[in-house]
Design a protein around this motif. Structure first.
Motif, PDB file in Angstrom:
ATOM      1  N   MET A  76       7.500   1.454  -6.181  1.00  0.00           N
ATOM      2  CA  MET A  76       6.991   0.489  -6.168  1.00  0.00           C
ATOM      3  C   MET A  76       5.490   0.409  -5.458  1.00  0.00           C
ATOM      4  N   TYR A  77       5.403   1.166  -4.451  1.00  0.00           N
ATOM      5  CA  TYR A  77       4.242   1.128  -3.617  1.00  0.00           C
ATOM      6  C   TYR A  77       3.200   1.578  -4.563  1.00  0.00           C
ATOM      7  N   LEU A  78       3.542   2.570  -5.380  1.00  0.00           N
ATOM      8  CA  LEU A  78       2.448   3.282  -6.324  1.00  0.00           C
ATOM      9  C   LEU A  78       1.771   2.307  -7.216  1.00  0.00           C
ATOM     10  N   LYS A  95       0.561  -0.233  -6.499  1.00  0.00           N
ATOM     11  CA  LYS A  95      -0.663  -0.824  -5.837  1.00  0.00           C
ATOM     12  C   LYS A  95      -1.982   0.005  -6.341  1.00  0.00           C
ATOM     13  N   TYR A  96      -1.656   1.223  -6.497  1.00  0.00           N
ATOM     14  CA  TYR A  96      -2.853   2.085  -6.636  1.00  0.00           C
ATOM     15  C   TYR A  96      -2.900   2.858  -8.114  1.00  0.00           C
ATOM     16  N   LEU A 117       5.929  -7.239  -6.796  1.00  0.00           N
ATOM     17  CA  LEU A 117       6.096  -6.127  -6.100  1.00  0.00           C
ATOM     18  C   LEU A 117       5.366  -5.797  -4.648  1.00  0.00           C
ATOM     19  N   ASN A 118       4.075  -6.333  -4.944  1.00  0.00           N
ATOM     20  CA  ASN A 118       3.110  -6.342  -3.818  1.00  0.00           C
ATOM     21  C   ASN A 118       3.501  -7.131  -2.834  1.00  0.00           C
ATOM     22  N   PHE A 169       5.943  -5.549  -0.326  1.00  0.00           N
ATOM     23  CA  PHE A 169       5.363  -4.371   0.480  1.00  0.00           C
ATOM     24  C   PHE A 169       4.190  -4.650   1.148  1.00  0.00           C
TER      25      PHE A 169
END
Length: 124
Positions: A1-3, A5-6, A120-121, A124
């Motif tokens: 999920m962190y991905l 963001k980028y 999601l953002n 995290f």
């Protein structure tokens, strides 16, 4: 999920599908077809989450659990499947749909409804 963001959703989906293929292998021979869309694309489009029960996958691979085709008709003591096969069962377990309630218990329903990436953002 962190991905997310980028990277674009389609890229993250491709990476997740690759990881799932490496980890679980091809499950189609066991009757489990992978959706055409990736997990996050599917979530954005339908609101549904892709869920893999790791314990069930190992039992399916070992032959302890059978994945059967779509049901055409349920008769008094048997089930007729879409592929024309008819079997009798002591019990039928329907796996119809899973709905995540994470947004409710995390109290971020508005963010989830507005945009998955925002949801999601916010985690995290």
């Amino acid at each position: 999920m962190y991905l997310l963001k980028y990277l674009q959703v389609s890229i993250v989906d491709s990476l997740l599908n690759l990881a799932a293929n490496l980890y679980y292998g091809d499950l189609s021979r066991h009757g489990i077809e992978r959706p055409v869309e990736g997990p996050f694309s599917l979530k954005l489009k339908t609101g549904r989450s892709v869920v893999i029960d790791v314990g069930a996958v190992s039992k399916i691979k070992a032959g302890e659990i059978m994945v059967l085709p779509a049901i055409s008709t349920i008769k008094e003591i048997s089930v007729l499947f879409a592929n024309g096969v008819e079997n009798s069962f002591d019990a039928i377990i329907f796996a119809t749909r899973y709905e995540s309630t994470a947004c409710q218990w995390l109290r971020i329903r508005d963010a989830c409804n507005a945009n998955l990436a925002q949801c999601l953002n916010s985690l995290f």
